[in-house]
Design a protein around this motif. Structure first.
Motif: not given
Length: 172
Positions: A39-47, A49-56, A71-74, A102-109
């Motif tokens: 629903k938010y393809p522009c978030l896929r370009r943010l480094p 969030l990409s790091k968050l998706a690729d890490s534990i 459901q997702w970490h900030r 910007c202060r905090n970011l997640s996939i949801e907000g």
């Protein structure tokens, strides 16, 4: 997305088992990231969030896991973003763009700092400050407070993505 690897007590764990579990979780997390950002393809370009998706990510919270609604970490996000006021009835953006931090970011907000109070419940934000064509995410603000640093902090959930061309209002 919160991921847990359960290992029975008193059982030795081989390094290979841990590496396999990490690979499996990383794949599942990347797949979930791609699904959640449809629903938010522009978030896929943010480094960030990409790091968050690729890490534990490990988290030690005092709240019980069952009570948490996230459901997702900030993640901290220290970048300037653009904020435009949004009219939910006409689906129009004001033509004036305010730069906020910007202060905090997640996939949801998102949460961000700003200098003046926001009187609307819905705003649109963009990460594309350097681009001529911008994509905006409409955010429903859930909270706002005035900090000890004498700036406002607000945050909310993403509702949907819009293109600036389709929704800019010249009345702003």
């Amino acid at each position: 997305m919160r991921d847990m690897v359960k290992v029975p007590a008193r059982e030795p764990v081989s390094p290979g088992h841990v590496e396999d579990a990490i690979r499996e979780l990383s794949f599942d997390k990347r797949t979930a990231f791609l699904k959640e950002t449809q629903k938010y393809p522009c978030l896929r370009r943010l480094p960030e969030l990409s790091k968050l998706a690729d890490s534990i990510v490990a988290s030690w919270n005092l709240e019980p896991f069952a009570l948490s609604s996230r459901q997702w970490h900030r993640i901290p996000c220290e970048r300037q973003i653009g904020l435009a006021f949004f009219d939910p009835k006409s689906k129009a953006l004001s033509s004036e763009l305010t730069v906020v931090e910007c202060r905090n970011l997640s996939i949801e907000g998102i949460s961000f700092f700003h200098d003046v109070p926001i009187l609307s419940r819905e705003v649109a934000i963009t990460f594309d400050l350097e681009q001529e064509e911008r994509e905006f995410l409409v955010v429903r603000l859930a909270w706002s407070r005035f900090s000890e640093a004498h700036v406002f902090q607000s945050g909310g959930r993403f509702l949907y993505q819009i293109d600036a061309e389709a929704s800019l209002s010249e009345t702003g």
